[in-house]
Design a protein around this motif. Structure first.
Motif, PDB file in Angstrom:
ATOM      1  N   MET A   1       0.843  -1.196   0.000  1.00 17.79           N
ATOM      2  CA  MET A   1       0.000   0.000   0.000  1.00 17.79           C
ATOM      3  C   MET A   1       0.876   1.243   0.000  1.00 17.79           C
ATOM      4  N   ALA A   2       0.244   2.405   0.007  1.00 15.59           N
ATOM      5  CA  ALA A   2       0.973   3.651  -0.202  1.00 15.59           C
ATOM      6  C   ALA A   2       1.447   4.283   1.108  1.00 15.59           C
ATOM      7  N   ASN A   3       2.473   5.119   0.977  1.00 15.30           N
ATOM      8  CA  ASN A   3       2.981   5.927   2.086  1.00 15.30           C
ATOM      9  C   ASN A   3       2.438   7.341   1.896  1.00 15.30           C
ATOM     10  N   ILE A   4       1.560   7.778   2.795  1.00 20.23           N
ATOM     11  CA  ILE A   4       0.806   9.017   2.611  1.00 20.23           C
ATOM     12  C   ILE A   4       1.101   9.990   3.751  1.00 20.23           C
ATOM     13  N   LEU A   5       1.323  11.260   3.393  1.00 20.33           N
ATOM     14  CA  LEU A   5       1.486  12.330   4.380  1.00 20.33           C
ATOM     15  C   LEU A   5       0.195  13.132   4.457  1.00 20.33           C
ATOM     16  N   VAL A   6      -0.335  13.279   5.670  1.00 22.22           N
ATOM     17  CA  VAL A   6      -1.541  14.079   5.906  1.00 22.22           C
ATOM     18  C   VAL A   6      -1.117  15.371   6.593  1.00 22.22           C
ATOM     19  N   VAL A   7      -1.343  16.499   5.925  1.00 24.20           N
ATOM     20  CA  VAL A   7      -0.989  17.809   6.471  1.00 24.20           C
ATOM     21  C   VAL A   7      -2.290  18.551   6.779  1.00 24.20           C
ATOM     22  N   GLU A   8      -2.647  18.610   8.044  1.00 22.22           N
ATOM     23  CA  GLU A   8      -3.930  19.187   8.467  1.00 22.22           C
ATOM     24  C   GLU A   8      -3.783  19.663   9.905  1.00 22.22           C
ATOM     25  N   ASP A   9      -4.089  20.953  10.161  1.00 21.98           N
ATOM     26  CA  ASP A   9      -3.900  21.502  11.493  1.00 21.98           C
ATOM     27  C   ASP A   9      -5.055  21.227  12.442  1.00 21.98           C
ATOM     28  N   ASP A  10      -6.189  20.792  11.921  1.00 19.18           N
ATOM     29  CA  ASP A  10      -7.316  20.423  12.774  1.00 19.18           C
ATOM     30  C   ASP A  10      -7.078  19.004  13.297  1.00 19.18           C
ATOM     31  N   ASN A  11      -6.900  18.875  14.600  1.00 15.37           N
ATOM     32  CA  ASN A  11      -6.553  17.581  15.191  1.00 15.37           C
ATOM     33  C   ASN A  11      -7.572  16.493  14.883  1.00 15.37           C
ATOM     34  N   SER A  12      -8.862  16.828  14.974  1.00 13.77           N
ATOM     35  CA  SER A  12      -9.903  15.816  14.781  1.00 13.77           C
ATOM     36  C   SER A  12      -9.937  15.333  13.333  1.00 13.77           C
ATOM     37  N   ILE A  13      -9.802  16.254  12.381  1.00  9.62           N
ATOM     38  CA  ILE A  13      -9.795  15.861  10.974  1.00  9.62           C
ATOM     39  C   ILE A  13      -8.543  15.052  10.653  1.00  9.62           C
ATOM     40  N   ASN A  14      -7.408  15.494  11.170  1.00  7.95           N
ATOM     41  CA  ASN A  14      -6.155  14.787  10.951  1.00  7.95           C
ATOM     42  C   ASN A  14      -6.261  13.354  11.474  1.00  7.95           C
ATOM     43  N   PHE A  15      -6.788  13.213  12.685  1.00  8.39           N
ATOM     44  CA  PHE A  15      -6.924  11.886  13.291  1.00  8.39           C
ATOM     45  C   PHE A  15      -7.896  11.018  12.503  1.00  8.39           C
ATOM     46  N   LEU A  16      -9.014  11.596  12.063  1.00  9.25           N
ATOM     47  CA  LEU A  16     -10.014  10.844  11.303  1.00  9.25           C
ATOM     48  C   LEU A  16      -9.420  10.290  10.015  1.00  9.25           C
ATOM     49  N   ILE A  17      -8.687  11.136   9.287  1.00  6.64           N
ATOM     50  CA  ILE A  17      -8.078  10.696   8.033  1.00  6.64           C
ATOM     51  C   ILE A  17      -7.029   9.623   8.298  1.00  6.64           C
ATOM     52  N   GLN A  18      -6.181   9.878   9.277  1.00  5.58           N
ATOM     53  CA  GLN A  18      -5.127   8.924   9.611  1.00  5.58           C
ATOM     54  C   GLN A  18      -5.723   7.564   9.984  1.00  5.58           C
ATOM     55  N   THR A  19      -6.746   7.556  10.803  1.00 10.77           N
ATOM     56  CA  THR A  19      -7.360   6.313  11.260  1.00 10.77           C
ATOM     57  C   THR A  19      -7.950   5.518  10.112  1.00 10.77           C
ATOM     58  N   ILE A  41       8.424  16.800   4.055  1.00 11.49           N
ATOM     59  CA  ILE A  41       8.455  16.698   2.597  1.00 11.49           C
ATOM     60  C   ILE A  41       9.891  16.680   2.087  1.00 11.49           C
ATOM     61  N   GLU A  42      10.746  17.464   2.727  1.00 11.14           N
ATOM     62  CA  GLU A  42      12.136  17.568   2.275  1.00 11.14           C
ATOM     63  C   GLU A  42      12.998  16.387   2.702  1.00 11.14           C
ATOM     64  N   THR A  43      12.583  15.665   3.742  1.00 16.92           N
ATOM     65  CA  THR A  43      13.431  14.587   4.267  1.00 16.92           C
ATOM     66  C   THR A  43      12.866  13.188   4.034  1.00 16.92           C
ATOM     67  N   ASN A  44      11.611  13.090   3.601  1.00 20.64           N
ATOM     68  CA  ASN A  44      10.991  11.775   3.407  1.00 20.64           C
ATOM     69  C   ASN A  44      10.412  11.645   2.003  1.00 20.64           C
ATOM     70  N   SER A  45      10.150  10.404   1.621  1.00 18.56           N
ATOM     71  CA  SER A  45       9.546  10.123   0.322  1.00 18.56           C
ATOM     72  C   SER A  45       8.120   9.627   0.543  1.00 18.56           C
ATOM     73  N   TYR A  46       7.172  10.247  -0.145  1.00 23.09           N
ATOM     74  CA  TYR A  46       5.766   9.870  -0.017  1.00 23.09           C
ATOM     75  C   TYR A  46       5.174   9.548  -1.386  1.00 23.09           C
ATOM     76  N   ASP A  47       4.166   8.679  -1.370  1.00 24.03           N
ATOM     77  CA  ASP A  47       3.447   8.355  -2.600  1.00 24.03           C
ATOM     78  C   ASP A  47       2.325   9.351  -2.879  1.00 24.03           C
ATOM     79  N   LEU A  48       1.867  10.027  -1.827  1.00 26.56           N
ATOM     80  CA  LEU A  48       0.756  10.979  -1.948  1.00 26.56           C
ATOM     81  C   LEU A  48       0.763  11.894  -0.732  1.00 26.56           C
ATOM     82  N   ILE A  49       0.394  13.160  -0.953  1.00 25.35           N
ATOM     83  CA  ILE A  49       0.266  14.110   0.147  1.00 25.35           C
ATOM     84  C   ILE A  49      -1.152  14.677   0.144  1.00 25.35           C
TER      85      ILE A  49
END
Length: 217
Positions: A1-19, A41-49
């Motif tokens: 599966m993919a390696n995904i970075l979630v950039v979101e300052d709202d804790n609840s939305i960030n947690f919901l997406i991550q979960t 972004i500068e130090t890691n490789s992601y399949d999707l942000i």
């Protein structure tokens, strides 16, 4: 599966997406402000942000320029057409306005990962193989005689595996917005899939809500 970075300052939305993305099997990293996101972004490789636009420290439009080789989906409350056009012109793959449903986000993610060859071509559940490319279902390596609609329903369950889907949402995703039938159609097709594929222990009924395909991650 993919390696995904979630950039979101709202804790609840960030947690919901991550979960939810973790339930499907994706590897998920998170950032809560622009500076933290830039560093990752500068130090890691992601399949999707998945990238919010309005962030503390540095906005999403600026961060997009740093993610030159990574597909980006904007998740934002900014619904103005001009913002959407700007995001797409800067190179974003997609633009989703909050609030959104997780099944919509997962579907958009799946489209991009398939196009970039970062998604799986098939899913194996016990002795059943779902081939997403050929749109075929195999049991003990033998092709099962399933209708296109049965495959579409199982595909939706598979893409959203381990997530409960309401009957009305299954109708919308597997049959389309213009389908005029009722939720009993879902129940009939679920029973057929269970019987044909011996998936009684995997396609779970969620009382008064809908169904969930349970798959070990």
């Amino acid at each position: 599966m993919a390696n995904i970075l979630v950039v979101e300052d709202d804790n609840s939305i960030n947690f919901l997406i991550q979960t939810n993305l973790s339930l499907i099997g994706h590897q998920v990293d998170t950032a809560f402000d622009g500076h933290e996101a830039r560093e990752k972004i500068e130090t890691n490789s992601y399949d999707l942000i998945l990238l919010d636009i309005m962030l503390p420290g540095e906005d999403g439009f600026s961060l997009l320029k740093k993610a030159t080789d990574t597909p980006v989906i904007f998740l934002t409350a900014k619904s103005d057409v001009s913002d959407k056009v700007k995001g797409l012109q800067l190179g974003a793959e997609d633009y989703i306005v909050k609030p959104f449903e997780m099944v919509e986000l997962i579907a958009r993610i799946d489209v991009i990962l398939r196009r970039t060859k970062k998604s799986e071509d098939f899913l194996v559940i016990n002795n059943v193989k779902i081939d997403f490319l050929e749109r075929g279902i195999y049991k003990d390596d033998l092709l099962v005689d399933c209708t296109p609609q049965e495959f579409s329903l199982l595909e939706v369950l598979a893409i959203n595996r381990n997530i409960t889907l309401r009957r009305d949402k299954l109708l919308e995703l597997a049959w389309g917005y213009d389908f005029e039938g009722d939720s009993r159609t879902i129940d009939v097709h679920i029973q057929r899939l269970r019987k044909k594929l011996n998936l009684e222990d995997y396609i779970k009924t969620v009382y008064k809500i809908g169904y969930r395909l349970e798959v070990k991650r």
